[in-house]
Structure formats: C-alpha cells, structure tokens
Motif scaffolding. Sequence first.
Motif, PDB file in Angstrom:
ATOM      1  N   PRO A 244     -20.652  27.599  41.925  1.00  0.00           N
ATOM      2  CA  PRO A 244     -21.516  26.511  42.376  1.00  0.00           C
ATOM      3  C   PRO A 244     -21.138  25.920  43.734  1.00  0.00           C
ATOM      4  O   PRO A 244     -21.947  25.227  44.335  1.00  0.00           O
ATOM      5  CB  PRO A 244     -21.379  25.460  41.273  1.00  0.00           C
ATOM      6  N   ALA A 245     -19.940  26.201  44.214  1.00  0.00           N
ATOM      7  CA  ALA A 245     -19.508  25.666  45.509  1.00  0.00           C
ATOM      8  C   ALA A 245     -18.344  26.505  46.030  1.00  0.00           C
ATOM      9  O   ALA A 245     -17.668  27.195  45.267  1.00  0.00           O
ATOM     10  CB  ALA A 245     -19.074  24.213  45.355  1.00  0.00           C
ATOM     11  N   ALA A 246     -18.124  26.412  47.321  1.00  0.00           N
ATOM     12  CA  ALA A 246     -16.969  27.088  47.925  1.00  0.00           C
ATOM     13  C   ALA A 246     -15.692  26.520  47.306  1.00  0.00           C
ATOM     14  O   ALA A 246     -15.596  25.320  47.056  1.00  0.00           O
ATOM     15  CB  ALA A 246     -16.953  26.880  49.433  1.00  0.00           C
ATOM     16  N   GLY A 247     -14.744  27.372  47.027  1.00  0.00           N
ATOM     17  CA  GLY A 247     -13.480  26.944  46.444  1.00  0.00           C
ATOM     18  C   GLY A 247     -13.480  26.858  44.938  1.00  0.00           C
ATOM     19  O   GLY A 247     -12.438  26.650  44.325  1.00  0.00           O
ATOM     20  N   TYR A 248     -14.646  26.990  44.314  1.00  0.00           N
ATOM     21  CA  TYR A 248     -14.718  26.991  42.860  1.00  0.00           C
ATOM     22  C   TYR A 248     -14.311  28.381  42.390  1.00  0.00           C
ATOM     23  O   TYR A 248     -14.820  29.387  42.888  1.00  0.00           O
ATOM     24  CB  TYR A 248     -16.143  26.672  42.395  1.00  0.00           C
ATOM     25  N   ARG A 249     -13.393  28.420  41.416  1.00  0.00           N
ATOM     26  CA  ARG A 249     -12.914  29.716  40.928  1.00  0.00           C
ATOM     27  C   ARG A 249     -12.743  29.695  39.417  1.00  0.00           C
ATOM     28  O   ARG A 249     -12.436  28.669  38.832  1.00  0.00           O
ATOM     29  CB  ARG A 249     -11.580  30.049  41.570  1.00  0.00           C
ATOM     30  N   VAL A 250     -12.917  30.864  38.833  1.00  0.00           N
ATOM     31  CA  VAL A 250     -12.662  31.057  37.404  1.00  0.00           C
ATOM     32  C   VAL A 250     -11.616  32.161  37.297  1.00  0.00           C
ATOM     33  O   VAL A 250     -11.776  33.240  37.873  1.00  0.00           O
ATOM     34  CB  VAL A 250     -13.938  31.458  36.628  1.00  0.00           C
TER      35      VAL A 250
END
Length: 186
Positions: free
Chosen positions: A62-68
């Motif tokens: 959903p956004a830059a820097g979001y990680r799973v």
Amino acid sequence: MTLFRETADVSVRPAVPGDETAVVDVQLAAWRHTGLLGPAVLDLVDPAAMTAQWARAITTPPAAGYRVLVACRGADVVGVASVAPVPAPEDRPFDAPGGVILALEVAPDSQQRGHGSRLLAAVVDLLRQDGADQVHTWVLDGDEARARFLGGAGLGPDGGTRDLATGAMPDGSEATVTERRWSASI
C-alpha cells in the motif's frame, strides 16, 4: 559425513505470492492461542477476506517501505511480520522517520524457536536501511507472552493507548480491545 540441505532449516524472507494462505493460517492460529480475543470475536473473522488482503499487501504494497516478511522452517511458513514506515512528525521535520510493526505472529507449534526474534531483527534491519531511528508496535492488554518477548528485545511501553472495536457481538453489543504502544530507538 557432511549433509547438504537444499534449504536452510530456518529462515526469514520476503513474502511472495502464494504465501498469503499460510500467513492467514499462522495469524489466526496465533490469535486463537492467546485466547485474548475470544471465540465470539474470532468467529467474526472472514479468512477469505484476510487472505485477499494479505495477497494485496504482498503483491502490491500500500505504500513505499511497507513490507511483509515470513519466517520459515524449511519450506513451511511458520511466522509473519509486516512493517510500514512512519514519517517524521510535521512539527519536527528534521527528525529521522520511524516504523510500525503492523503484525508479528508465529504459529503456536513453532513458538520459542527463534522465529519471532529473527522476524523482529529483519524488520529492524529493513527500517534502519530506510533511515528509521525508532520502531513501535501495539500490544493487547493481557498478552504477557508478547510483552515479555518485546521487553526482552528492548521495546517498552511508551504510554500510548488505543481502544479498537472488534465487531458486533451476537448479542448486538460492540466488542473492544485495548492496546498499548511499545517502542524503542533502533
């Protein structure tokens, strides 16, 4: 005699398409294991909707820097962590940004084996790479195991609280849970 294994016994890696079902299984099992949400609340959870949401988060963050990230035992997913950036406050634009751990769960049968620590370390490493100098997450009141884990990793309660609605109960009442924010400099 040296044994060669094609995959590591334990690892942390970015989640990939196809992991979403295992991620939901881990998350629901972990929630059930704590007993903090109760069966009435967990019965309201829609696993198909959760799976679709995790699939979107993995394939289209959903956004830059979001990680799973997922923790694995061999090829099996046994844990999950997701993290999102938190920009510097508008009133202090020169502060370094931070990050929030949105999810950090390990399957009950895989707990106490270092998977949570590996996930937390990987999340902190990613945040540092992005220039973050702090991390926070939320802990349900009564989740003593999570509090011990986070406290042992250097996080602590910082005074922030929030009440979350968990959905309408069968009797028509609204169930809520209280969470406390835990944070640390990284």
